[in-house]
Design a protein around this motif. Structure first.
Motif, PDB file in Angstrom:
ATOM      1  N   TYR A  24       0.884  -1.168   0.000  1.00 34.61           N
ATOM      2  CA  TYR A  24       0.000   0.000   0.000  1.00 34.61           C
ATOM      3  C   TYR A  24       0.921   1.216   0.000  1.00 34.61           C
ATOM      4  CZ  TYR A  24      -3.699   3.267   1.194  1.00 34.61           C
ATOM      5  OH  TYR A  24      -4.588   4.306   1.170  1.00 34.61           O
ATOM      6  N   VAL A  25       0.881   2.014  -1.068  1.00 30.72           N
ATOM      7  CA  VAL A  25       1.821   3.115  -1.258  1.00 30.72           C
ATOM      8  C   VAL A  25       1.106   4.439  -1.024  1.00 30.72           C
ATOM      9  CG1 VAL A  25       3.384   4.229  -2.902  1.00 30.72           C
ATOM     10  CG2 VAL A  25       3.096   1.759  -2.950  1.00 30.72           C
ATOM     11  N   GLU A  26       1.698   5.292  -0.179  1.00 32.28           N
ATOM     12  CA  GLU A  26       1.211   6.651   0.080  1.00 32.28           C
ATOM     13  C   GLU A  26       2.300   7.623  -0.321  1.00 32.28           C
ATOM     14  OE1 GLU A  26      -0.204   7.933   3.894  1.00 32.28           O
ATOM     15  OE2 GLU A  26      -1.535   6.204   4.049  1.00 32.28           O
ATOM     16  N   VAL A  27       1.933   8.608  -1.136  1.00 30.70           N
ATOM     17  CA  VAL A  27       2.886   9.618  -1.586  1.00 30.70           C
ATOM     18  C   VAL A  27       2.322  10.984  -1.216  1.00 30.70           C
ATOM     19  CG1 VAL A  27       4.138  10.555  -3.562  1.00 30.70           C
ATOM     20  CG2 VAL A  27       3.559   8.135  -3.515  1.00 30.70           C
ATOM     21  N   LYS A  28       3.114  11.784  -0.481  1.00 34.27           N
ATOM     22  CA  LYS A  28       2.724  13.141  -0.097  1.00 34.27           C
ATOM     23  C   LYS A  28       3.703  14.116  -0.718  1.00 34.27           C
ATOM     24  CE  LYS A  28       0.800  11.952   4.393  1.00 34.27           C
ATOM     25  NZ  LYS A  28       0.935  12.123   5.846  1.00 34.27           N
ATOM     26  N   GLY A  29       3.162  15.212  -1.229  1.00 31.27           N
ATOM     27  CA  GLY A  29       4.008  16.226  -1.845  1.00 31.27           C
ATOM     28  C   GLY A  29       3.351  17.584  -1.790  1.00 31.27           C
ATOM     29  N   ARG A  70       5.807  -0.024 -11.518  1.00 32.78           N
ATOM     30  CA  ARG A  70       6.771   1.063 -11.603  1.00 32.78           C
ATOM     31  C   ARG A  70       6.118   2.323 -12.169  1.00 32.78           C
ATOM     32  NH1 ARG A  70       9.070   4.939 -14.573  1.00 32.78           N
ATOM     33  NH2 ARG A  70      11.229   5.297 -14.100  1.00 32.78           N
ATOM     34  N   THR A  71       5.306   2.175 -13.217  1.00 29.62           N
ATOM     35  CA  THR A  71       4.646   3.323 -13.841  1.00 29.62           C
ATOM     36  C   THR A  71       3.631   3.965 -12.907  1.00 29.62           C
ATOM     37  OG1 THR A  71       4.939   2.299 -16.004  1.00 29.62           O
ATOM     38  CG2 THR A  71       3.333   4.061 -15.859  1.00 29.62           C
ATOM     39  N   LEU A  72       2.879   3.165 -12.166  1.00 26.77           N
ATOM     40  CA  LEU A  72       1.905   3.731 -11.227  1.00 26.77           C
ATOM     41  C   LEU A  72       2.594   4.549 -10.137  1.00 26.77           C
ATOM     42  CD1 LEU A  72      -0.610   0.763 -10.835  1.00 26.77           C
ATOM     43  CD2 LEU A  72      -1.001   2.925 -12.007  1.00 26.77           C
ATOM     44  N   ILE A  73       3.706   4.064  -9.625  1.00 23.80           N
ATOM     45  CA  ILE A  73       4.443   4.809  -8.599  1.00 23.80           C
ATOM     46  C   ILE A  73       5.013   6.102  -9.190  1.00 23.80           C
ATOM     47  CG2 ILE A  73       6.433   4.763  -7.046  1.00 23.80           C
ATOM     48  CD1 ILE A  73       5.953   1.720  -6.774  1.00 23.80           C
ATOM     49  N   ALA A  74       5.558   6.023 -10.407  1.00 23.00           N
ATOM     50  CA  ALA A  74       6.111   7.222 -11.058  1.00 23.00           C
ATOM     51  C   ALA A  74       5.019   8.256 -11.307  1.00 23.00           C
ATOM     52  CB  ALA A  74       6.797   6.835 -12.365  1.00 23.00           C
ATOM     53  N   ASN A  75       3.824   7.808 -11.702  1.00 24.69           N
ATOM     54  CA  ASN A  75       2.698   8.725 -11.923  1.00 24.69           C
ATOM     55  C   ASN A  75       2.248   9.375 -10.620  1.00 24.69           C
ATOM     56  OD1 ASN A  75       2.663   8.267 -14.663  1.00 24.69           O
ATOM     57  ND2 ASN A  75       0.971   6.818 -14.590  1.00 24.69           N
ATOM     58  N   MET A  76       2.289   8.624  -9.525  1.00 24.28           N
ATOM     59  CA  MET A  76       1.906   9.191  -8.228  1.00 24.28           C
ATOM     60  C   MET A  76       2.888  10.291  -7.825  1.00 24.28           C
ATOM     61  SD  MET A  76       0.886   5.604  -6.384  1.00 24.28           S
ATOM     62  CE  MET A  76       0.555   6.204  -4.767  1.00 24.28           C
ATOM     63  N   ILE A  77       4.183  10.038  -8.026  1.00 24.14           N
ATOM     64  CA  ILE A  77       5.199  11.035  -7.678  1.00 24.14           C
ATOM     65  C   ILE A  77       5.059  12.276  -8.555  1.00 24.14           C
ATOM     66  CG2 ILE A  77       7.692  11.495  -7.691  1.00 24.14           C
ATOM     67  CD1 ILE A  77       8.055   8.579  -6.769  1.00 24.14           C
ATOM     68  N   GLU A  78       4.841  12.073  -9.850  1.00 24.72           N
ATOM     69  CA  GLU A  78       4.663  13.220 -10.752  1.00 24.72           C
ATOM     70  C   GLU A  78       3.403  14.009 -10.408  1.00 24.72           C
ATOM     71  OE1 GLU A  78       4.107  14.218 -15.481  1.00 24.72           O
ATOM     72  OE2 GLU A  78       4.999  12.306 -14.926  1.00 24.72           O
ATOM     73  N   GLY A  79       2.352  13.317  -9.985  1.00 29.38           N
ATOM     74  CA  GLY A  79       1.099  13.979  -9.625  1.00 29.38           C
ATOM     75  C   GLY A  79       1.239  14.889  -8.418  1.00 29.38           C
ATOM     76  N   VAL A  80       1.980  14.456  -7.401  1.00 31.66           N
ATOM     77  CA  VAL A  80       2.114  15.288  -6.196  1.00 31.66           C
ATOM     78  C   VAL A  80       3.163  16.381  -6.366  1.00 31.66           C
ATOM     79  CG1 VAL A  80       1.271  13.504  -4.634  1.00 31.66           C
ATOM     80  CG2 VAL A  80       3.728  13.736  -5.018  1.00 31.66           C
TER      81      VAL A  80
END
Length: 177
Positions: A24-29, A70-80
């Motif tokens: 379960y990945v949480e990305v905050k930015g 990998r793409t989903l995580i990269a999209n999450m980082i780019e989104g935040v």
């Protein structure tokens, strides 16, 4: 072999990432917070301010999940960090959009105006009466909400009346106005 899955993902400054045992990945930015449950079969590691995604075996399912994860995580980082946006154009006599608080009001030739409440995490902007910009940190949410708006009056094939996605050339022309 997934070439995309092999690339490490750089973590920019100001971005916090939490990954639990079940992926379960949480990305905050700076632009917000995005979280998603990814496949527990993949192995996700954070080392030296980079994220690495590894697959357990070479079977077809794991190969396809490798690049996807990998793409989903990269999209999450780019989104935040940067955010995502979709621009919709309204074409037709009397068709227009306006914003009132958190509501988007569309007049699309029906006997009544259509009122849509902005979902959480999505920001809608109406710079002109015939242009709608949907922005947010989650790529999937932005695309889904833009599709919901477009479904109220899809462009018809003969005169092009309705709501359609803007092309890059059209966006450049609108910026010059």
């Amino acid at each position: 072999m997934s070439r995309i899955g092999l690339k490490p993902i750089d973590i920019p400054n100001g971005v916090e990432i939490k990954i639990d045992d079940k992926n379960y990945v949480e990305v905050k930015g700076p632009k917000g917070k995005v979280s998603q449950q990814l496949s527990p079969e993949m192995e996700i590691k954070i080392e030296d301010n980079k994220i690495f995604v590894n697959r357990p075996t070479e079977n077809k399912r794991h190969k396809s999940l490798h690049g996807l994860t990998r793409t989903l995580i990269a999209n999450m980082i780019e989104g935040v960090t940067k955010g995502y946006s979709k621009t919709l154009l309204i074409q037709g006599t009397g068709y227009r959009a306006q914003k009132q608080g958190k509501k988007l009001i569309l007049n699309l030739g029906y006997s009544h105006p259509i009122e849509l409440e902005d979902p959480e995490g999505i920001e809608v902007e109406v710079p002109q009466a015939n242009q709608i910009i949907v922005r947010g940190a989650d790529k999937q949410q932005v695309g889904n909400y833009a599709a919901v708006i477009r479904d109220y009056r899809k462009p018809e094939p003969y005169k092009g009346k309705g709501i359609r996605y803007a092309k890059v050339r059209e966006l450049d022309m609108l910026m010059k106005l």
